[in-house]
Design an enzyme around this catalytic site. Structure first.
Site, PDB file in Angstrom:
ATOM      1  N   CYS A  83       6.586  -8.953   1.457  1.00  0.00           N
ATOM      2  CA  CYS A  83       7.970  -8.040   1.434  1.00  0.00           C
ATOM      3  C   CYS A  83       7.320  -6.196   0.732  1.00  0.00           C
ATOM      4  O   CYS A  83       8.574  -5.324   0.808  1.00  0.00           O
ATOM      5  CB  CYS A  83       7.386  -9.048  -0.365  1.00  0.00           C
ATOM      6  SG  CYS A  83       7.604 -10.015  -0.293  1.00  0.00           S
ATOM      7  N   HIS A 333      16.459 -10.365  -3.268  1.00  0.00           N
ATOM      8  CA  HIS A 333      15.427  -9.811  -2.770  1.00  0.00           C
ATOM      9  C   HIS A 333      15.130 -10.194  -1.619  1.00  0.00           C
ATOM     10  O   HIS A 333      14.055 -11.260  -1.483  1.00  0.00           O
ATOM     11  CB  HIS A 333      14.349 -10.088  -3.543  1.00  0.00           C
ATOM     12  CG  HIS A 333      12.756  -9.260  -2.983  1.00  0.00           C
ATOM     13  ND1 HIS A 333      12.863  -8.839  -2.463  1.00  0.00           N
ATOM     14  CD2 HIS A 333      11.673 -10.389  -3.387  1.00  0.00           C
ATOM     15  CE1 HIS A 333      11.511  -8.656  -1.866  1.00  0.00           C
ATOM     16  NE2 HIS A 333      10.867  -9.534  -2.972  1.00  0.00           N
TER      17      HIS A 333
HETATM   18  N1  COA Z   1      18.151 -14.982 -10.940  1.00  0.00           N
HETATM   19  C1  COA Z   1      18.958 -15.766 -12.055  1.00  0.00           C
HETATM   20  N2  COA Z   1      20.074 -16.945 -11.461  1.00  0.00           N
HETATM   21  C2  COA Z   1      19.679 -17.893  -9.717  1.00  0.00           C
HETATM   22  C3  COA Z   1      18.273 -16.989  -9.693  1.00  0.00           C
HETATM   23  C4  COA Z   1      17.747 -15.976  -9.994  1.00  0.00           C
HETATM   24  N3  COA Z   1      16.101 -15.376  -9.519  1.00  0.00           N
HETATM   25  N4  COA Z   1      18.372 -18.667  -8.264  1.00  0.00           N
HETATM   26  C5  COA Z   1      18.489 -18.804  -8.373  1.00  0.00           C
HETATM   27  N5  COA Z   1      19.298 -18.385  -8.984  1.00  0.00           N
HETATM   28  C6  COA Z   1      21.177 -19.827  -9.843  1.00  0.00           C
HETATM   29  C7  COA Z   1      21.812 -19.811  -8.639  1.00  0.00           C
HETATM   30  O1  COA Z   1      22.885 -18.916  -8.347  1.00  0.00           O
HETATM   31  C8  COA Z   1      22.213 -21.112  -8.701  1.00  0.00           C
HETATM   32  O2  COA Z   1      23.395 -21.076  -9.805  1.00  0.00           O
HETATM   33  P1  COA Z   1      25.048 -22.028 -10.148  1.00  0.00           P
HETATM   34  O3  COA Z   1      24.615 -23.228 -10.251  1.00  0.00           O
HETATM   35  O4  COA Z   1      25.728 -21.144 -11.052  1.00  0.00           O
HETATM   36  O5  COA Z   1      25.235 -22.116  -8.008  1.00  0.00           O
HETATM   37  C9  COA Z   1      21.262 -21.507  -9.487  1.00  0.00           C
HETATM   38  O6  COA Z   1      20.384 -20.277 -10.305  1.00  0.00           O
HETATM   39  C10 COA Z   1      20.201 -22.050  -9.091  1.00  0.00           C
HETATM   40  O7  COA Z   1      20.259 -22.442  -7.917  1.00  0.00           O
HETATM   41  P2  COA Z   1      18.769 -22.884  -6.528  1.00  0.00           P
HETATM   42  O8  COA Z   1      18.681 -21.806  -5.412  1.00  0.00           O
HETATM   43  O9  COA Z   1      19.385 -24.012  -6.299  1.00  0.00           O
HETATM   44  O10 COA Z   1      17.793 -21.773  -7.531  1.00  0.00           O
HETATM   45  P3  COA Z   1      16.365 -22.824  -7.155  1.00  0.00           P
HETATM   46  O11 COA Z   1      15.414 -23.389  -8.235  1.00  0.00           O
HETATM   47  O12 COA Z   1      16.206 -23.209  -5.733  1.00  0.00           O
HETATM   48  O13 COA Z   1      15.588 -21.860  -6.962  1.00  0.00           O
HETATM   49  C11 COA Z   1      13.951 -19.910  -7.447  1.00  0.00           C
HETATM   50  C12 COA Z   1      15.390 -20.600  -8.071  1.00  0.00           C
HETATM   51  C13 COA Z   1      13.716 -18.950  -8.736  1.00  0.00           C
HETATM   52  C14 COA Z   1      12.820 -20.885  -7.592  1.00  0.00           C
HETATM   53  C15 COA Z   1      13.894 -18.701  -6.374  1.00  0.00           C
HETATM   54  O14 COA Z   1      14.775 -17.706  -6.663  1.00  0.00           O
HETATM   55  C16 COA Z   1      12.698 -18.102  -5.906  1.00  0.00           C
HETATM   56  O15 COA Z   1      11.824 -19.087  -5.246  1.00  0.00           O
HETATM   57  N6  COA Z   1      12.390 -17.037  -6.608  1.00  0.00           N
HETATM   58  C17 COA Z   1      11.158 -16.042  -5.720  1.00  0.00           C
HETATM   59  C18 COA Z   1      11.281 -15.498  -4.846  1.00  0.00           C
HETATM   60  C19 COA Z   1       9.822 -15.359  -4.038  1.00  0.00           C
HETATM   61  O16 COA Z   1       8.775 -15.543  -4.267  1.00  0.00           O
HETATM   62  N7  COA Z   1       9.975 -13.960  -3.292  1.00  0.00           N
HETATM   63  C20 COA Z   1       9.390 -13.092  -3.315  1.00  0.00           C
HETATM   64  C21 COA Z   1       8.430 -12.447  -3.774  1.00  0.00           C
HETATM   65  S1  COA Z   1       6.916 -12.111  -3.651  1.00  0.00           S
END
Ligand code: COA
Length: 385
Positions: A83, A333
């Protein structure tokens, strides 16, 4: 070394950008950057991208991007540090200009993460953890940061609400940023009642999965003056450092040593202390990350990140604004683009072009970009002259 200025910035909107490919995103950010700079001269290109291979089945961006930008024959190199790839690409571009190797270098960051399912995205990101000792056993980044969050709560008494307040503050700022993936204000309740991801972290404690690109054009201060750039934004310090890739190898999982060392190196190069910095863009990949980073930077004492956030220190109108852009949490991100986008925000602020999220009298900024759970870090100090 020659003094280096940033004369152009360009970003795509961040989000789920189904209609745009990896190459479209890179070219859009680069063209916006050149238009902003008012020149189309590029002697060399550095490209930050974490894993075009796993997200898009596309490596060799050092050929793809110059080709589709209409710059065949231009030297280019891809830089990878998870990242922190974007920030490291800017560092590589700085070194080319400062050394005299090239006069105009485009540093570009790009990642298109939504072409794969959520599970595959999580697995791709987990390749930035220790493959043998972390990822193989099933832990991923939400899990690793959850361990740090739990330890921080145990040792310092940091509360769930204080973590949530980081997200509330960053969404408040991100709502003012046209580039944001999630430009809506939220409350502590939104965070606490969102779905659990890795206890104690919930959905709204996490940065999202994002598509996007950002670019900056670097040249010498002398060239920037010839072009009449006002205010002149210079990179006065850069520091980079590494730490163990696995959390389990650290003496203290609450100490982000790479961030501390990178900050010391960048501030020393700029001839400054953290007290001379007015605001920062930091790597809030999870709410606990922002709290630990402001402690590692020396903005607050260890353990004080939560209370300081709750007291408003890091708000847009606080004494030390953090993430005026909305940060990774609200702005999004796209991992390889994040470090470059942080610099785009700092330049926008230093030029006083940030509109409703403008920090008053902005003159000195810090950007902090890290890979994995802090296994690599790069920090830039920017000043308006
Ligand atoms: N913050 C707020 N809302 C979020 C979100 C977040 N981080 N990620 C997804 N959403 C919302 C989506 O818009 C969707 O909304 P909707 O139902 O109104 O359309 C809903 O949440 C579900 O989205 P989805 O894509 O199915 O979520 P997910 O469960 O697959 O993923 C996380 C959610 C948190 C697991 C994913 O965003 C993630 O892995 N984040 C971390 C990324 C990371 O690790 N980056 C590197 C860092 S070192």
């Amino acid at each position: 070394m020659r003094d280096v200025a940033i004369i152009g910035i360009g970003m795509t909107k961040f989000g789920e950008l189904w209609e745009k490919s990896l190459r479209d995103l890179a070219v859009e950010a680069a063209l916006k950057c050149l238009a902003d700079a008012g020149t189309d001269r590029i002697d060399s290109i550095t490209i930050g991208c974490m894993t075009g291979g796993l997200f898009n089945g596309q490596e060799h961006l050092a050929s793809l991007i110059p080709d589709y930008l209409g710059r065949r024959n231009t030297p280019a190199v891809r830089v990878e540090s998870a990242c922190a790839s974007g920030g490291m690409a800017v560092r590589a571009a700085f070194m080319e200009v400062a050394s005299g190797m090239s006069d105009y270098v485009l540093a570009l960051g790009v990642e298109k993460m939504n072409d794969v399912s959520g599970d595959l995205a999580t697995a791709a990101l987990a390749t930035a953890a220790d493959g043998d000792y972390e990822a193989f056993h099933g832990i991923n980044f939400p899990g690793l940061y959850a361990l740090m969050a739990r330890a921080h709560m145990e040792k310092y008494g940091t509360t769930r609400e204080q973590l949530a307040l980081v997200a509330v503050k960053n969404h408040r700022n991100g709502a003012l940023n046209p580039h944001s993936q999630f430009p809506m204000e939220i409350t502590v309740d939104t965070v606490l009642k969102s779905a659990g991801v890795a206890d104690p972290l919930c959905l709204f404690d996490c940065s999202p999965v994002t598509d996007g690109a950002a670019a900056v054009l670097l040249t010498t201060v002398d060239e920037a003056k010839k072009l009449g750039k006002q205010p002149l934004v210079v990179i006065s310090g850069i520091g980079a450092a590494t730490d163990t890739i696995a959390l389990s190898q650290r003496k203290d999982i609450l100490k982000l040593e790479a961030i501390e060392l990178a900050a010391q190196r960048a501030l020393k190069m700029a001839g400054k202390t953290i007290k001379d910095i007015q605001f920062a863009e930091v790597h809030d990949c999870f709410t606990i990350a922002e709290i630990m980073v402001i402690e590692a930077l020396g903005i607050v004492e260890p353990g004080q990140g939560g209370p300081a956030t709750a007291a408003g220190l890091t708000a847009l109108d606080g004494k030390f604004p953090i993430n005026p852009s909305g940060g990774l949490k609200s702005k999004g991100h796209p991992v390889g683009a994040t470090g470059v986008a942080q610099i785009c925000e700092a330049v926008t602020q230093l030029r006083r072009q940030a509109g409703k999220r403008q920090i008053k009298n902005a003159k000195t900024a810090l950007t902090q970009n890290m890979g994995g759970s802090g296994g690599s870090c790069v920090i830039h100090i920017l000043e308006a002259k």
